[in-house]
Write a protein that holds these residues in place. Structure first.
Motif, mmCIF file in Angstrom:
data_model
loop_
_atom_site.group_PDB
_atom_site.id
_atom_site.type_symbol
_atom_site.label_atom_id
_atom_site.label_comp_id
_atom_site.label_asym_id
_atom_site.label_seq_id
_atom_site.Cartn_x
_atom_site.Cartn_y
_atom_site.Cartn_z
ATOM 1 N N UNK A 1 -1.339 19.016 -18.212
ATOM 2 C CA UNK A 1 -2.712 19.515 -18.384
ATOM 3 C C UNK A 1 -3.124 19.540 -19.848
ATOM 4 N N UNK A 2 -2.541 18.621 -20.634
ATOM 5 C CA UNK A 2 -2.949 18.480 -22.030
ATOM 6 C C UNK A 2 -4.149 17.548 -22.172
ATOM 7 N N UNK A 3 -4.526 16.862 -21.090
ATOM 8 C CA UNK A 3 -5.702 15.991 -21.108
ATOM 9 C C UNK A 3 -6.224 15.856 -19.688
ATOM 10 N N UNK A 4 -7.444 15.349 -19.571
ATOM 11 C CA UNK A 4 -7.993 15.111 -18.241
ATOM 12 C C UNK A 4 -7.630 13.697 -17.777
ATOM 13 N N UNK A 5 -7.980 13.406 -16.523
ATOM 14 C CA UNK A 5 -7.586 12.123 -15.949
ATOM 15 C C UNK A 5 -8.210 10.958 -16.706
ATOM 16 N N UNK A 6 -9.474 11.077 -17.068
ATOM 17 C CA UNK A 6 -10.146 9.963 -17.741
ATOM 18 C C UNK A 6 -9.484 9.645 -19.074
ATOM 19 N N UNK B 1 2.566 11.982 -18.803
ATOM 20 C CA UNK B 1 3.065 13.337 -19.059
ATOM 21 C C UNK B 1 1.964 14.252 -19.581
ATOM 22 N N UNK B 2 1.048 13.697 -20.360
ATOM 23 C CA UNK B 2 -0.045 14.515 -20.877
ATOM 24 C C UNK B 2 -0.920 15.048 -19.766
ATOM 25 N N UNK B 3 -1.223 14.190 -18.787
ATOM 26 C CA UNK B 3 -2.005 14.654 -17.647
ATOM 27 C C UNK B 3 -1.194 15.648 -16.823
ATOM 28 N N UNK B 4 0.087 15.356 -16.630
ATOM 29 C CA UNK B 4 0.928 16.263 -15.856
ATOM 30 C C UNK B 4 1.093 17.619 -16.505
#
Length: 244
Positions: free
Chosen positions: A171-176, A166-169
């Protein structure tokens, strides 16, 4: 309806796939791919709204704080694992542990720790609840005959995987960053559990103790259905990814 979905572009083997498989209950219940992060281009607004409504998260900083809490097992809390450790110790020393023995050990441990008497009684009630849930787990196939749960921290580790999704979805974090959380959650499950079945029972108990209150309603059914799929469906990641 619970549905096992896989993303053909996602991992099916290796450490990352193992980590995703630890968090598979929730995407199965939501008919989403178990082996992929949420696509921010497709569900960014929806993912952010879900985090806001269900977790009170409205910023990358709040998201990271909650992810760290989950990886540390601080959301479900260490108290239940303390009780489970006491029971394992009793079984190791006596070959068995019934509820009166367990509650007596809890009372002694509480006095040694200087805990409030009311809190000690609450721990005793929790022990009774665990015994009853485990009996239901055996009837429903979550636990084998005479099986017990060894830790509930897996519930937090599994949710940490989804917090990464959910964080990636959102945009609260990057993929790595999201990938590192998935990998860390998988590592932690191997520290506390020895098989997928062992982990699945711990995840289930953590969920129902937190939300079900012995009602055996939606909160129970929403973990039982995915657990059965993960344990018995031929396409389940638990059937082809070694736990260790």
């Amino acid at each position: 309806m619970d549905t096992l979905v896989s993303d053909p572009r996602g991992p099916f083997f290796g450490a990352l796939a193992h980590g995703f498989a630890c968090g598979a209950h929730i995407p199965i219940h939501n008919a989403q791919a178990w082996n992929a992060l949420v696509d921010p281009a497709a569900a960014g607004g929806e993912a952010r709204e879900s985090l806001r409504e269900n977790w009170g998260i409205t910023s990358p900083e709040e998201w990271r704080e909650q992810a760290d809490h989950l990886l540390a097992g601080e959301n479900v809390g260490p108290e239940t694992d303390h009780l489970l450790h006491l029971r394992r110790d009793l079984i190791g020393r006596n070959g068995r542990c019934d509820l009166p023995m367990w509650r007596d050990a809890i009372s002694q441990w509480a006095r040694w720790r200087g805990l409030d008497a009311d809190l000690a009684k609450e721990f005793g009630r929790t022990a009774g609840m665990i015994i009853r849930y485990e009996a239901r787990f055996r009837a429903d196939g979550i636990l084998p005959l005479n099986g017990i749960v060894n830790s509930v921290l897996g519930y937090d580790f599994g949710r940490a995987v989804n917090m990464a999704r959910w964080g990636f979805g959102s945009s609260y974090c990057d993929y790595r960053t999201a990938e590192s959380i998935v990998l860390r959650a998988g590592q932690l499950t191997r520290q506390y559990y020895v098989t997928w079945a062992d982990y699945g029972a711990g995840y289930a108990l953590g969920r129902v103790l937190r939300f079900d209150n012995e009602e055996y309603g939606h909160m129970y059914g929403s973990v039982l259905g995915p657990h059965r799929m993960l344990m018995f469906e031929q396409a389940s990641p638990w059937r082809h990814i070694p736990f260790s």
